[in-house]
Design an enzyme around this catalytic site. Structure first.
Site, PDB file in Angstrom:
ATOM      1  N   HIS A 101       0.837  -1.207   0.000  1.00  0.00           N
ATOM      2  CA  HIS A 101       0.000   0.000   0.000  1.00  0.00           C
ATOM      3  C   HIS A 101       0.868   1.253   0.000  1.00  0.00           C
ATOM      4  CE1 HIS A 101       0.510   0.885   4.372  1.00  0.00           C
ATOM      5  NE2 HIS A 101       0.500  -0.415   4.528  1.00  0.00           N
ATOM      6  N   ASP A 103      -0.423   4.417   0.849  1.00  0.00           N
ATOM      7  CA  ASP A 103      -0.836   5.413   1.828  1.00  0.00           C
ATOM      8  C   ASP A 103      -0.067   5.207   3.128  1.00  0.00           C
ATOM      9  OD1 ASP A 103      -2.414   2.979   2.265  1.00  0.00           O
ATOM     10  OD2 ASP A 103      -3.425   4.121   3.834  1.00  0.00           O
ATOM     11  N   ASP A 134       6.650   1.305   6.185  1.00  0.00           N
ATOM     12  CA  ASP A 134       5.253   0.876   6.110  1.00  0.00           C
ATOM     13  C   ASP A 134       4.456   1.842   5.245  1.00  0.00           C
ATOM     14  OD1 ASP A 134       2.821  -0.332   6.643  1.00  0.00           O
ATOM     15  OD2 ASP A 134       2.627   0.540   8.641  1.00  0.00           O
ATOM     16  N   GLU A 169      -5.003   1.542   3.113  1.00  0.00           N
ATOM     17  CA  GLU A 169      -4.845   0.484   4.114  1.00  0.00           C
ATOM     18  C   GLU A 169      -4.764   1.051   5.524  1.00  0.00           C
ATOM     19  OE1 GLU A 169      -3.035  -2.413   6.799  1.00  0.00           O
ATOM     20  OE2 GLU A 169      -2.209  -0.460   6.226  1.00  0.00           O
ATOM     21  N   GLU A 170      -3.993   2.132   5.689  1.00  0.00           N
ATOM     22  CA  GLU A 170      -3.838   2.693   7.024  1.00  0.00           C
ATOM     23  C   GLU A 170      -5.142   3.306   7.541  1.00  0.00           C
ATOM     24  OE1 GLU A 170      -1.451   1.854   8.577  1.00  0.00           O
ATOM     25  OE2 GLU A 170       0.448   1.953   7.483  1.00  0.00           O
TER      26      GLU A 170
END
Length: 463
Positions: A101, A103, A134, A169-170
């Site tokens: 991801h 984001d 991440d 995702e976050e």
């Protein structure tokens, strides 16, 4: 030297050559503040998606590359932009879906960062910046591995490859399930690699074989129809903060272990892990004791946990001699593998209602579930992944559990029940994902990129 050995050696050399370019491109991605949370600039997430699409286009191997969104079923709103790319398999080879991801988490308190969060900064073998680990590093591990495959084998290899680089995702992957449904044919694969986890340490690779689930909700605790003077009525009238503190304390026992009837644990062995390691990796200072019972990793991987992650109440700055009528808290529950998140929430709700003090009125809202995940480790792709990790890192990989959650994996299992799902990652225990001073260990990234390139080559070689 056999042909297979020659191919593998060529891919290895190409992968190591690709690392500097991958790190440079990672730096460019980190400079984009692609926070998908409400209240942040959606245009930055779009800009991030466009930058990722340009990297995918640059590979020159996909039949279709596009930025797509899906509608969030619950609200009817448009989800955040994702990058989708597809390439059909040839000559009986399998298809692999690579997920990451683009984001990132919000920065939080700027003052806690030792360098600007959206300016990648190299210090002591680590690249610091929001998203450096991440999960923009996951994207660049995928891109770098594919670049190596093209360099070593040419663009006409037989392996089918699909890419799905998500943009929310976050923020909870609100449109993820709908996106899968809308694009099921394009995303279908024999093997799925989710590059959004971590490793045993900076030198030892890991394959994540279990993830806890999550049940998150907001709890409103109300005791008064309006605020009242604490001197006039304090001692006779229960304020909402008193009720909240009293109620929330019942969620844990004196050891800090969860004390909610109906929350289950999983019985599974864990590797040795010392309290000293816990203190080092978690930043737990001397004098502050760990919580819970049994083996430390079992507490993190196999048992439930409950955390209060947010609270709405009068701030210290605005404190006055007032009895608060209402307090709201966000409760995040990590659910042990083997228990449905909805069942865990039902147990917590029942506990809170049964223990509400002074007749406090409770309301539950913004409830969100994500189920736990257990990997079937019997498939051939798992063995290929372990072999690739051992070759790429030079160390035997460890099967690990993770205390965190990746709720969308349950959606992948439901949509693609026949696929082998491999959860890997580029993070080490000191990456500090979601925290100030998030960072990527450069050597870990190098090994991760190499390992994935070797995995792709082995899948391309298999029929």
């Amino acid at each position: 030297m056999t042909s297979d050995t020659t191919r593998s050696a060529a891919v290895r050399e190409a992968a190591l050559t690709q690392v500097p370019a991958a790190l440079a491109d990672l730096g460019s991605l980190v400079r984009i503040p692609s926070v998908a949370f409400p209240g942040f600039d959606r245009a930055e997430v779009q800009r991030s998606a466009e930058a990722v699409k340009a990297l995918v286009d640059g590979l020159g191997i996909f039949e279709h590359v596009e930025i797509k969104t899906a509608v969030i079923p619950e609200t009817g709103e448009e989800g955040m932009p994702a990058v989708l790319a597809t390439r059909k398999a040839r000559n009986g080879r399998p298809t692999i879906l690579l997920y990451a991801h683009h984001d990132v988490q919000p920065v939080g308190d700027d003052s806690l960062w030792e360098s600007p969060p959206f300016e990648p900064t190299l210090r002591d073998g680590r690249i610091y910046g929001r998203g450096a680990a991440d999960d923009k590093a996951g994207i660049m591990a995928h891109i770098g591995a594919l670049r190596a495959l093209v360099d070593a084998l040419g663009p006409d290899f037989d392996l089918g490859v699909n890419l799905f680089f998500e943009g929310e995702e976050e923020a909870g992957s609100a449109s993820f399930a709908q996106f899968l449904s809308d694009n099921a044919d394009a995303l279908r694969a024999d093997v799925i690699v989710v590059a959004d986890s971590g490793n045993w340490d900076s030198e030892t690779p890991a394959l994540t074989v279990s993830l806890r689930g999550n049940a998150r909700f907001t709890l409103d605790i109300e005791t008064l129809e309006h605020a009242s003077h604490s001197g006039m009525f304090g001692g006779a009238v229960p304020d909402a903060m008193l009720a909240a503190v009293t109620l929330l304390a019942t969620l844990w026992d004196s050891d800090g272990a969860v004390a909610v009837k109906g929350l289950e644990s999983r019985d599974a062995a864990t590797p040795p892990y010392s309290e000293e390691t816990l203190r080092d990796e978690a930043g737990l200072p001397a004098g502050v004791s760990p919580i819970g019972r049994d083996e430390i990793l079992s507490r993190i991987w196999n048992k439930p946990s409950i955390t209060i992650t947010g609270i709405d109440a009068p701030s210290v700055r605005n404190a006055s001699n007032t009895l608060s009528p209402k307090v709201s808290v966000v409760i995040s529950t990590r659910v042990a593998p083997g228990q449905a998140a909805a069942d865990a929430f039902a147990a917590i709700e029942a506990h809170l209602r049964a223990h509400a003090p002074f007749g406090a009125r409770l309301a539950f809202r913004d409830v969100d579930f994500g189920d736990a995940f257990l990997v079937d480790t019997s498939g051939p792709a798992v063995e290929k992944a372990r072999a690739a990790l051992e070759s790429g890192y030079g160390r035997t990989p460890v099967d690990i559990g993770v205390g965190g959650s990746i709720p969308f994996i349950a959606d992948l299992v439901r949509e693609f029940p026949g696929a082998e799902i491999l959860v890997t990652g580029v993070e080490d225990p000191h990456a500090r994902a979601h925290s100030p001073n998030e960072s990527l260990h450069v050597d870990t990234f190098r090994h991760a990129l190499l390992s994935e390139a070797l995995l792709l080559e082995s899948l391309d070689a298999s029929e």
